[in-house]
Design a protein around this motif. Structure first.
Motif, short mmCIF file in Angstrom:
data_model
loop_
_atom_site.label_atom_id
_atom_site.label_comp_id
_atom_site.label_asym_id
_atom_site.label_seq_id
_atom_site.Cartn_x
_atom_site.Cartn_y
_atom_site.Cartn_z
N MET B 1 0.84 -1.20 0.00
CA MET B 1 0.00 0.00 0.00
C MET B 1 0.88 1.26 0.00
O MET B 1 1.95 1.27 0.60
N THR B 2 0.41 2.29 -0.67
CA THR B 2 1.21 3.51 -0.72
C THR B 2 1.17 4.21 0.63
O THR B 2 0.28 3.97 1.45
N GLU B 3 2.13 5.11 0.82
CA GLU B 3 2.20 5.83 2.08
C GLU B 3 0.96 6.72 2.27
O GLU B 3 0.41 6.81 3.36
N ASN B 4 0.54 7.36 1.17
CA ASN B 4 -0.64 8.23 1.25
C ASN B 4 -1.89 7.43 1.59
O ASN B 4 -2.73 7.87 2.37
N GLY B 5 -2.02 6.26 0.98
CA GLY B 5 -3.15 5.39 1.27
C GLY B 5 -3.19 5.02 2.73
O GLY B 5 -4.25 5.06 3.36
N GLN B 6 -2.00 4.71 3.27
CA GLN B 6 -1.93 4.36 4.70
C GLN B 6 -2.33 5.54 5.57
O GLN B 6 -3.02 5.38 6.56
N ARG B 7 -1.85 6.73 5.18
CA ARG B 7 -2.16 7.94 5.93
C ARG B 7 -3.67 8.18 5.96
O ARG B 7 -4.25 8.43 7.01
N ALA B 8 -4.31 8.04 4.78
CA ALA B 8 -5.75 8.25 4.68
C ALA B 8 -6.48 7.25 5.56
O ALA B 8 -7.40 7.60 6.29
#
Lengths: 257, 263
Positions: B1-8
């Motif tokens: 998973m991308t970092e942004n996806g994880q953040r969201a």
């Protein structure tokens, strides 16, 4: 590259349980650009001897001279590679680790990065210059450590069982790589191991040590042409001879502990 | 998973937790068992919050409180980190300061408020010093532990490569101790934030979130008290997640010196 003289070196460990002899009256010479392996069972003082040469320990008697100059403390004429993968600085990339010594020497940024890239190419890690150590495998981390120790151009490379914690296949690759690096750089190498096959593969000369107290038991010249074939009859003969000195004569492929 | 996806995803998870807590509160407030003056509905609290933010008073109070926190926290860092390093590097410094630190640390910062009021009066100086007192010890202790836990092989390797004391300090010991230092800053900020509200209740005049809560009690303005609590929680949350979380992601997490939770 500089020759090394080791003269009557003796060191005694002061432990709560009393005095434990480390090494006693160890003497031998190492020629410039020679690859020396020190082998012996645990407790034979091989790592102690390497630590004395590195300057981490001070001998109680005797002395070590590198290019005629006596060793006092550590210095930039020696590069050290440890067994522990944790030796790399986790907060620096592969490139940042390799430039450290040059930074300490005061080499300008652009120049030290050029040198570090060249060293990383030598250990076949040119694609991983920007990687942090925790993203690299154990073998790759040890290659960075070798590049780091070579980068500031020491005359002598000291290696304390650098591949002992790697799996057998990786270890074979690393030995080939180290043989190539040595052929290219012609450093004087002192390499501590308890693996007889490794010693026969790498060394010009093997120093066999025996424990309690640590003394030199034998010096064996390995006169095999390079690159060496670990499956050749001559190679196995050499291993057998070495194992004989270590008090083993059974399976020649087993490392001696 | 991308970092942004994880953040969201982590933001969504946080929102779910907070929404659930708000729902429980609202149920209690609407149950009819409690007087609305003591347990106002969320809509009332939100209206008060928006009104006090809009007229600038809540912002002004927050700025006062933040100023005191940052000042005291800054002092705690300026004292805690160097002293922690010195204690870890030099036995004499450790021998001298450790008994003092051990004796002072268990004293709750609130217990010092009346004394500090007599010494330093009411207002910024006393609150800043209380914050400083509360925040210094976690900073100091974590730095002290961090420097002692720097892997000796790094020092040895750096020594081989010609590092002098100065380079050893800045290029090995500080980054090597950074997971502990960052933990120290987190704990220290949290202590500072807790201490400032308490100190403001007693020792601040007219300004600060702690004073707002204390003052609102006089008039039974529970909505203002709760609105101030929301602001306190919100600011604390932002610092924890954005500032300290950000520092951690940029350093020790990136370097693999600490790991994020798996699963």
């Amino acid at each position: 590259m500089l020759p090394i003289e080791i003269r009557d070196v003796t060191l005694v460990y002061d432990t709560p349980g009393g005095k434990v002899p480390g090494v006693k009256n160890v003497s031998f010479n190492i020629g410039a650009s020679e690859f020396i392996c020190i082998v012996g069972p645990s407790g034979c003082g091989k790592s102690t001897l390497l630590n004395i040469i590195a300057g981490f320990l001070t001998p109680a008697a005797g002395e070590i001279r590198i290019g005629g100059k006596p060793v006092t403390g550590h210095g930039m004429d020696r590069g050290v590679v440890f067994q522990d993968f944790a030796q790399l600085f986790p907060w620096r990339t592969a490139l940042g680790n390799v430039t450290f010594g040059l930074e300490m020497k005061g080499v300008a940024k652009a120049e030290r990065e050029t040198i570090a890239r060249e060293q990383l190419r030598l250990v076949k890690l040119e694609k991983f210059t920007a990687s942090y150590p925790h993203h690299l495998s154990g073998g790759m981390q040890q290659r960075v450590a070798i590049a780091r120790a070579l980068a500031y151009n020491p005359a002598v490379l000291l290696m304390d069982e650098p591949f002992a914690a790697l799996d057998a296949l990786t270890r074979d690759d690393m030995q080939r790589l180290l043989a190539d690096v040595w052929r290219e750089t012609r450093k004087t190498v002192i390499y501590v191991t308890h693996n007889v096959a490794e010693a026969v593969y790498l060394a010009d000369r093997v120093i066999v040590m025996s424990p309690h107290p640590g003394t030199v038991k034998a010096e064996i010249k390995i006169d095999l042409p390079r690159p060496r074939d670990p499956l050749s009859v001559e190679f196995l003969e050499c291993q057998k001879e070495l194992l004989g000195y270590l008090g083993h004569n059974a399976n020649a492929n087993e490392p001696v502990n | 998973m991308t970092e942004n996806g994880q953040r969201a995803r982590s933001l969504i998870r946080a929102a779910i937790t907070l929404a659930a807590a708000a729902a429980v509160y609202e149920l209690l407030a609407r149950s009819g068992y409690f007087a609305p003056a003591l347990l106002p509905k969320l809509s009332v609290v939100v209206t008060t919050l928006i009104a006090t933010l809009a007229d600038g008073s809540m912002i002004q109070h927050s700025v006062y409180t933040l100023y005191r926190v940052m000042f005291g926290f800054g002092l705690a860092i300026a004292v805690g980190i160097p002293l922690g390093i010195l204690m870890a590097r030099f036995t004499a410094v450790e021998n001298f300061f450790l008994p003092l630190v051990s004796a002072l640390m268990p004293i709750p910062s609130f217990a010092l408020v009346p004394l500090f009021m007599l010494w330093f009066g009411i207002g910024n100086l006393t609150t800043i010093l209380i914050v400083f007192y509360a925040a210094t010890f976690p900073m100091l202790f974590n730095t002290w532990s961090g420097v002692r836990s720097v892997n000796p092989i790094w020092l040895r390797a750096a020594g081989c490569m010609g590092a002098d004391e100065h380079s050893l300090f800045w290029k090995v010991i500080i980054p090597g101790a950074s997971p502990f230092i960052i933990t120290g800053m987190r704990q220290s900020f949290l202590r500072a934030w807790i201490a400032v509200v308490g100190a403001e209740m007693i020792a601040a005049s007219d300004w600060g979130l702690g004073w707002v809560i204390f003052d609102a009690k006089e008039f039974l303005n529970t909505d203002i008290m709760l609105a101030a609590l929301v602001v306190i929680g919100g600011i604390g949350y932002l610092f924890e997640r954005l500032v300290f979380g950000g520092i951690e992601r940029a350093t020790v997490l990136r370097w693999g010196m600490v790991r994020s939770a798996k699963g």
